[in-house]
Design an enzyme around this catalytic site. Structure first.
Site, PDB file in Angstrom:
ATOM      1  N   ASP A 121      62.570 119.511  33.876  1.00 29.06           N
ATOM      2  CA  ASP A 121      61.487 119.043  32.998  1.00 29.06           C
ATOM      3  C   ASP A 121      60.125 119.324  33.627  1.00 29.06           C
ATOM      4  O   ASP A 121      59.238 118.471  33.629  1.00 29.06           O
ATOM      5  CB  ASP A 121      61.655 117.551  32.709  1.00 29.06           C
ATOM      6  CG  ASP A 121      60.775 117.081  31.539  1.00 29.06           C
ATOM      7  OD1 ASP A 121      60.345 117.942  30.739  1.00 29.06           O
ATOM      8  OD2 ASP A 121      60.517 115.870  31.429  1.00 29.06           O
ATOM      9  N   LYS A 168      60.190 104.014  39.707  1.00 25.12           N
ATOM     10  CA  LYS A 168      60.688 104.337  38.367  1.00 25.12           C
ATOM     11  C   LYS A 168      61.938 103.509  38.100  1.00 25.12           C
ATOM     12  O   LYS A 168      62.942 103.624  38.814  1.00 25.12           O
ATOM     13  CB  LYS A 168      61.004 105.823  38.243  1.00 25.12           C
ATOM     14  CG  LYS A 168      61.675 106.190  36.920  1.00 25.12           C
ATOM     15  CD  LYS A 168      61.720 107.681  36.684  1.00 25.12           C
ATOM     16  CE  LYS A 168      60.367 108.230  36.297  1.00 25.12           C
ATOM     17  NZ  LYS A 168      60.424 109.631  35.843  1.00 25.12           N
TER      18      LYS A 168
END
Length: 515
Positions: A138, A44
């Site tokens: 999240d 990422k």
């Protein structure tokens, strides 16, 4: 599934070879890579506009260090990171399996031991994450992967580095997805309530309910309406198996102190049977309330103890403030609920013979459009025009809404959409809208292959308004390239890079019948 690298991606970052793209979002890009030992990994990288912020890099470093302390059972193991690289990157275990969102969208809700195992797997992951002092922030179906060896939770902990960096996230913005956010996360009061591990427990309840029923427990037609239901209404747990009902209901308590810990959830789930007869809903153990008594239904506000009465009054007081925060943070807080969250409702079971079958309810055309079941015009609310494909210049323009060039179908992709065009129904290959880079000018919309790439996936975020016909309006965004906008002076549709810009154009969906 990985897609090919794009020009400009490069083929290496740090010690890792880049093989393909796994996804792209508002925070950065995820690549499929290979370690020096040849192991597949997920990398990422952080968007370039975050990387010049020393505060962000410091928070990113701290969150990565904590995330690396999380035991790797039921999570994607954090393998490496370099906060000082340009751009910063995080390397995690590559999990070869679909997300829960994809699984439910393609195959329907989970059942039986598969559902119970998922609930246990996510609770196990949260036990490990919280035990390391990390909060996910999240948790949602897209961050739960169904690997061959069991459930894996990804993207834990790092959201705090983005959420707490003032340069990029204002006080009226939130990182998360509205349908899975705990009530306290909508409190925009100065100093508000801090996000704790209890917010992840609330998200666990919403995710498990979605896995079991195909819809979220506070399902509504917009992010704003969903937030109001989260703040003020009990969850709709219709269809949830009795063995999971009490645990999910406990997790979805309005007040964080009334929810269980991840460890309490895990103990309850391991002790509960994996199935129960519908005739015996008491098969699942009772869940204690904060006072140690099993809940027995809603209690009138005036009979609540003073502390609990105060909570309700406070909740009512912050609803308006929370809605204002959502209006300002819609593009950060959540995407509009999509077909992944709102599948076709199952037919009600008849209570007797054929004569007792329920009367079908009228079709909710707006929901049908969002589920990809109806054709639609994409209406420019401010200009009273409609998006259309100009076949001569092969680009999207603002038209009069007539002909096949103005007809589209929303194709749900997770919480986002591909936008399929009906301009050429005779063609064997489907055509969707995509972002086209224009040299020395703003990006535009043009026809593209119907493959989910950074250029073809769009989100619809509630603009909290309506058009002149009372239809809800949305901002349309491509997370890789920016907002879809319309310029009245140039009479042109274009895509504006996000940066510090705000969306100026809103869109509504006009029903044009079943696809």
């Amino acid at each position: 599934m990985a897609t090919p690298l794009r020009p400009g991606d490069g083929t290496r970052i740090g010690r890792y070879d880049l093989v393909g793209r796994l996804g792209e979002g508002g925070m950065g890009t995820v690549y499929l890579g290979r370690s020096p030992q040849g192991r597949p990994v997920a990398i990422k990288t952080v968007r370039i506009d975050f990387t010049g912020d020393a505060e962000f890099r410091a928070r990113f470093r701290g969150e990565v260090n904590r995330a690396r302390q999380v035991p790797p059972f039921s999570t994607a193991e954090v393998l490496d990171a370099d906060p000082d690289h340009q751009p910063p990157y995080l390397v995690v275990e590559y999990v070869d399996g679909p997300s829960l969102a994809t699984k439910v969208r393609e195959d329907g809700p989970l059942t039986g031991s598969g559902l119970h195992g998922l609930a246990i797997g996510i609770a196990t992951a949260l036990t490990a994450i919280h035990g390391a002092g990390v909060i996910h922030r999240d948790l949602k179906p897209g961050n739960v992967l169904l690997a061959p060896g069991g459930t894996k939770v990804i993207d834990f902990g790092i959201a705090r580095a983005f959420e707490a960096t003032s340069r990029h996230t204002r006080t009226d913005q939130m990182v998360g997805t509205v349908a899975y956010m705990a009530p306290e996360r909508f409190d925009p009061a100065p100093g508000g309530r801090p996000t704790t591990a209890a917010a992840d427990i609330f998200a666990w309840g919403a995710v498990v309910a979605y896995a079991a029923t195909g819809r979220t427990p506070f399902d509504a037609d917009s992010a704003t309406a969903t937030a109001v239901r989260i703040l003020t209404q009990p969850p709709d747990l219709t269809g949830l198996p009795p063995a999971l009902h009490d645990a999910v209901e406990w997790a979805l308590a309005k007040e964080p102190q009334d929810r269980p810990t991840a460890r309490q959830l895990l103990d309850l789930l391991v002790a509960a049977p994996t199935s129960a007869s519908p005739a015996s809903p008491s098969a699942a153990p009772p869940v204690p309330s904060a006072a140690g008594v099993a809940p027995s239904g809603p209690v009138p506000p005036d009979t609540l103890p003073p502390g609990r009465r105060g909570r309700r009054l406070r909740t009512a007081a912050i609803v308006g403030l929370a809605l204002a925060a959502l209006a300002g943070a819609g593009l950060v807080a959540a995407h509009e609920l999509s077909a992944a969250d709102k599948p076709e409702p199952p037919a009600a079971a008849p209570s007797g013979g054929p004569a007792s079958r329920p009367t079908p309810s009228p079709v909710d055309t707006h929901a049908a459009i969002l589920r990809g079941k109806h054709r639609t015009l994409i209406h420019l609310a401010e200009a009273d025009r409609d998006l259309a494909l100009d076949l001569h210049d092969n680009q999207v323009v603002a038209g009069d809404g007539t002909g096949a060039k103005s007809l589209f179908v929303l194709v749900p992709y997770g919480v986002d959409y591909l936008i399929r065009t009906l301009r050429d129904t005779a063609s064997a290959a489907e055509t969707c809208l995509g972002v086209k880079i224009v040299p020395d000018g703003p990006a535009s919309l043009a026809p593209a292959d119907c493959e989910p790439t950074a250029a073809t996936v769009f989100s619809l975020s509630a603009a909290n308004g309506t058009d002149d016909k009372g239809r809800p309006t949305y901002w349309m965004t491509n997370e890789a390239y920016g907002f879809v906008q319309y310029s009245p002076t140039r009479r042109a549709v274009f895509v504006q890079e996000v940066g510090d810009a705000r969306p100026l154009s809103t869109f509504s969906l006009v029903d044009r019948g079943p696809d």
